[in-house]
Design an enzyme around this catalytic site. Structure first.
Site, PDB file in Angstrom:
ATOM      1  N   GLU A 155       1.148  -1.074   0.108  1.00 25.95           N
ATOM      2  CA  GLU A 155      -0.123   0.231  -0.056  1.00 25.95           C
ATOM      3  C   GLU A 155       0.675   1.507   0.150  1.00 25.95           C
ATOM      4  OE1 GLU A 155      -2.290   0.836   3.650  1.00 25.95           O
ATOM      5  OE2 GLU A 155      -1.610  -0.631   4.250  1.00 25.95           O
ATOM      6  N   SER A 198      -8.014   5.248   7.823  1.00 26.16           N
ATOM      7  CA  SER A 198      -8.162   4.948   9.134  1.00 26.16           C
ATOM      8  C   SER A 198      -7.494   5.052  10.809  1.00 26.16           C
ATOM      9  CB  SER A 198      -8.631   3.282   9.605  1.00 26.16           C
ATOM     10  OG  SER A 198      -9.513   3.212   8.724  1.00 26.16           O
ATOM     11  N   ARG A 232       9.112   4.776   5.935  1.00 25.75           N
ATOM     12  CA  ARG A 232       7.745   4.729   6.608  1.00 25.75           C
ATOM     13  C   ARG A 232       8.872   5.062   8.232  1.00 25.75           C
ATOM     14  NH1 ARG A 232       4.299   2.753  10.776  1.00 25.75           N
ATOM     15  NH2 ARG A 232       2.031   2.855  10.661  1.00 25.75           N
TER      16      ARG A 232
HETATM   17  N1  ATP Z   1     -17.673   8.458   4.022  1.00 25.48           N
HETATM   18  C1  ATP Z   1     -16.507   7.928   5.051  1.00 25.48           C
HETATM   19  N2  ATP Z   1     -17.139   7.353   5.643  1.00 25.48           N
HETATM   20  C2  ATP Z   1     -16.305   6.571   6.334  1.00 25.48           C
HETATM   21  N3  ATP Z   1     -15.059   7.156   7.196  1.00 25.48           N
HETATM   22  C3  ATP Z   1     -15.176   8.327   6.036  1.00 25.48           C
HETATM   23  C4  ATP Z   1     -15.835   9.139   5.006  1.00 25.48           C
HETATM   24  N4  ATP Z   1     -15.532  10.403   4.147  1.00 25.48           N
HETATM   25  C5  ATP Z   1     -14.062   9.871   4.501  1.00 25.48           C
HETATM   26  N5  ATP Z   1     -13.480   9.184   5.787  1.00 25.48           N
HETATM   27  C6  ATP Z   1     -12.537   9.264   6.812  1.00 25.48           C
HETATM   28  O1  ATP Z   1     -11.017   8.940   5.925  1.00 25.48           O
HETATM   29  C7  ATP Z   1     -11.174   7.511   7.091  1.00 25.48           C
HETATM   30  C8  ATP Z   1     -10.697   6.713   5.586  1.00 25.48           C
HETATM   31  O2  ATP Z   1      -9.990   7.142   4.917  1.00 25.48           O
HETATM   32  P1  ATP Z   1      -9.132   6.307   3.685  1.00 25.48           P
HETATM   33  O3  ATP Z   1      -9.481   5.909   2.811  1.00 25.48           O
HETATM   34  O4  ATP Z   1      -7.848   7.119   3.354  1.00 25.48           O
HETATM   35  O5  ATP Z   1      -8.352   4.216   4.529  1.00 25.48           O
HETATM   36  P2  ATP Z   1      -8.810   3.561   5.237  1.00 25.48           P
HETATM   37  O6  ATP Z   1      -7.499   2.927   3.860  1.00 25.48           O
HETATM   38  O7  ATP Z   1      -9.464   3.390   4.711  1.00 25.48           O
HETATM   39  O8  ATP Z   1      -7.653   3.027   5.864  1.00 25.48           O
HETATM   40  P3  ATP Z   1      -5.978   2.138   6.444  1.00 25.48           P
HETATM   41  O9  ATP Z   1      -5.311   3.386   5.884  1.00 25.48           O
HETATM   42  O10 ATP Z   1      -5.555   3.018   8.053  1.00 25.48           O
HETATM   43  O11 ATP Z   1      -6.635   0.618   6.263  1.00 25.48           O
HETATM   44  C9  ATP Z   1     -12.117   7.508   7.582  1.00 25.48           C
HETATM   45  O12 ATP Z   1     -11.177   6.381   8.914  1.00 25.48           O
HETATM   46  C10 ATP Z   1     -13.128   8.513   8.249  1.00 25.48           C
HETATM   47  O13 ATP Z   1     -12.149   9.319   9.198  1.00 25.48           O
HETATM   48  C1  PAU Z   2      -1.939  -0.456   9.494  1.00 25.28           C
HETATM   49  C2  PAU Z   2      -2.001   0.642   8.501  1.00 25.28           C
HETATM   50  C3  PAU Z   2      -0.420   0.601   7.616  1.00 25.28           C
HETATM   51  C4  PAU Z   2      -2.825   0.513   7.504  1.00 25.28           C
HETATM   52  O1  PAU Z   2      -3.128   1.805   6.363  1.00 25.28           O
HETATM   53  C5  PAU Z   2      -2.506   2.093   9.167  1.00 25.28           C
HETATM   54  O2  PAU Z   2      -4.127   1.918   9.448  1.00 25.28           O
HETATM   55  C6  PAU Z   2      -1.345   2.600   9.771  1.00 25.28           C
HETATM   56  O3  PAU Z   2      -0.490   3.522   9.440  1.00 25.28           O
HETATM   57  N1  PAU Z   2      -1.844   2.788  11.104  1.00 25.28           N
HETATM   58  C7  PAU Z   2      -1.092   3.311  12.348  1.00 25.28           C
HETATM   59  C8  PAU Z   2      -0.226   2.355  12.444  1.00 25.28           C
HETATM   60  C9  PAU Z   2       0.467   2.592  14.431  1.00 25.28           C
HETATM   61  O4  PAU Z   2       1.762   3.010  13.280  1.00 25.28           O
HETATM   62  O5  PAU Z   2       0.333   2.935  15.169  1.00 25.28           O
END
Ligand code: ATP
Ligand code: PAU
Length: 365
Positions: free
Chosen positions: A128, A179, A194
């Site tokens: 990712e 998230s 990172r």
């Molecule tokens: N329509 C929506 N529904 C839910 N969350 C949303 C929405 N629009 C924006 N967000 C925000 O965006 C965040 C998710 O962002 P993004 O899609 O970049 O991450 P992700 O890929 O799901 O998470 P990660 O990379 O940690 O696995 C949610 O936690 C929330 O704060």
């Molecule tokens: C686990 C991932 C990389 C998934 O996208 C992301 O949610 C993240 O970077 N979380 C924070 C984890 C940490 O460094 O505490």
């Protein structure tokens, strides 16, 4: 076959679809019926089922990818709806076209078995963060005005978005607020590390806001926050000092303790849902800003690019981050933002597909 990049995140799944526009008459005549159906379904709609959406305002027209010209479409749906998505793939006969698709994000690993068992599709998995960097570079170079900063971010009436020339970007810090949050120091097209991360991210804001206010959507959470005042919830420096803490240049208006008023029953009773949403947003944003600044200092980097869907429809956080970076670095650091916010991972994944499609077997089974 349709060209897709898919980023299956902890909260949202992002899909970038390349629609070729340079098809010849012969190609159109020979186009497989299934392919036609998929193209019409994706491009002919802005909403898919109850929760899928195409961000029409982000569409990139007249792109040249893999020797073809066409449009890039940006689609998202909650990852919690993955089963419905798999059902749709089945209903649209997706596996008659291809035997594999490219995917990134944690969900590419988590749902690998489901894709194979339920739809007969193999996932070619890409990292990712590799995809994120690739996607940022592609979109920034191919979309004019992708990168911008906020001028006068601390002044609601006067703050404006200003395009930023990101053609010579290195080194820069990426703060991906999904998230959770990942922080990357990028020194070249393929040279990144990172350097940090935090679990206090967009998911935390949305989760806490649901708990504290009963809101149900991210848009509602942001809307509530826009009408709230965090000062009824947070304890400020002036609530402790009666004014500024001058010796260490802390203004009386700085938050000294997030949610610091909420141990007081009377203050709890006088706070609103809007104030709680605003305080939650301020708390999470300030914490991310503080981590970003410390990483930038350690890595000796001045440009910080904030991305991720947490910033969707969220100018409050963007301006807070911009003000904080400017203030705490005495103007030495700049907070930058990108229009395609949360789609870079999916875009990078599409680039991986284009780059590697010759070596993988994507043919129909
Ligand atoms: N329509 C929506 N529904 C839910 N969350 C949303 C929405 N629009 C924006 N967000 C925000 O965006 C965040 C998710 O962002 P993004 O899609 O970049 O991450 P992700 O890929 O799901 O998470 P990660 O990379 O940690 O696995 C949610 O936690 C929330 O704060
Ligand atoms: C686990 C991932 C990389 C998934 O996208 C992301 O949610 C993240 O970077 N979380 C924070 C984890 C940490 O460094 O505490």
């Amino acid at each position: 076959m349709p060209w897709f990049g898919m980023d299956i995140g902890g909260t949202l799944t992002k899909l970038v679809y390349f629609e070729p526009k340079d098809t010849t008459e012969t190609e159109e005549r020979d186009e497989l019926e299934t392919l036609k159906v998929i193209r019409h379904y994706l491009v002919g709609n802005q909403a898919y089922g109850k929760t899928g959406l195409r961000d029409v305002h982000l569409e990139m027209k007249d792109q040249s990818i893999g020797g073809r010209r066409g449009s890039l479409h940006f689609i998202r749906f909650p990852t919690s709806e993955m089963n419905a998505f798999l059902e749709l793939c089945k209903a649209k006969n997706f596996n008659s076209l291809v035997s594999a698709i490219c995917a990134t994000g944690g969900g590419a690993y988590k749902f690998e078995g489901d894709f194979l068992e339920k739809v007969g599709l193999t996932l070619h998995k890409f990292d990712e963060l590799d995809c994120l960097i690739k996607g940022i570079h592609y979109i920034d170079r191919n979309n004019p005005c992708e990168c911008y900063y906020w001028r006068n971010p601390g002044n609601a009436e006067e703050s404006i978005k200003v395009p930023f020339d990101f053609r010579d970007p290195y080194p820069y810090l990426v703060v991906n607020i999904g998230s959770g949050v990942s922080v990357l120091a990028v020194r070249g097209p393929k040279d990144y590390r990172r350097v940090s991360g935090t679990s206090l991210g967009g998911g935390t804001f949305f989760g806490l806001c649901c708990l504290l206010t009963g809101c149900e959507t991210f848009e509602d959470a942001i809307e509530l926050a826009s009408r709230g005042d965090n000062r009824t919830v947070d304890k400020l420096v002036k609530d402790i000092y009666g004014g500024d803490y001058t010796r260490f240049h802390l203004s009386g208006d700085t938050v000294a303790s997030s949610f610091g008023h909420m141990n007081n029953k009377e203050k709890r009773e006088n706070t609103s849902k809007e104030d709680l949403a605003r305080a939650t947003l301020t708390t999470l944003t300030n914490n991310i800003g503080s981590i970003a600044r410390m990483c930038a200092v350690t890595e000796k980097i001045e440009h910080i690019v904030f991305v991720g869907n947490f910033l969707r429809v969220n100018t409050i956080s963007m301006k807070l981050l911009a003000s904080a970076m400017e203030f705490w670095s005495n103007g030495g650091m700049k907070a930058l933002f990108l229009e395609h916010e949360g789609y870079f991972g999916a875009m990078g994944c599409l680039m991986e597909y284009v780059g590697s499609s010759r070596s993988f077997s994507f043919s129909s089974t």
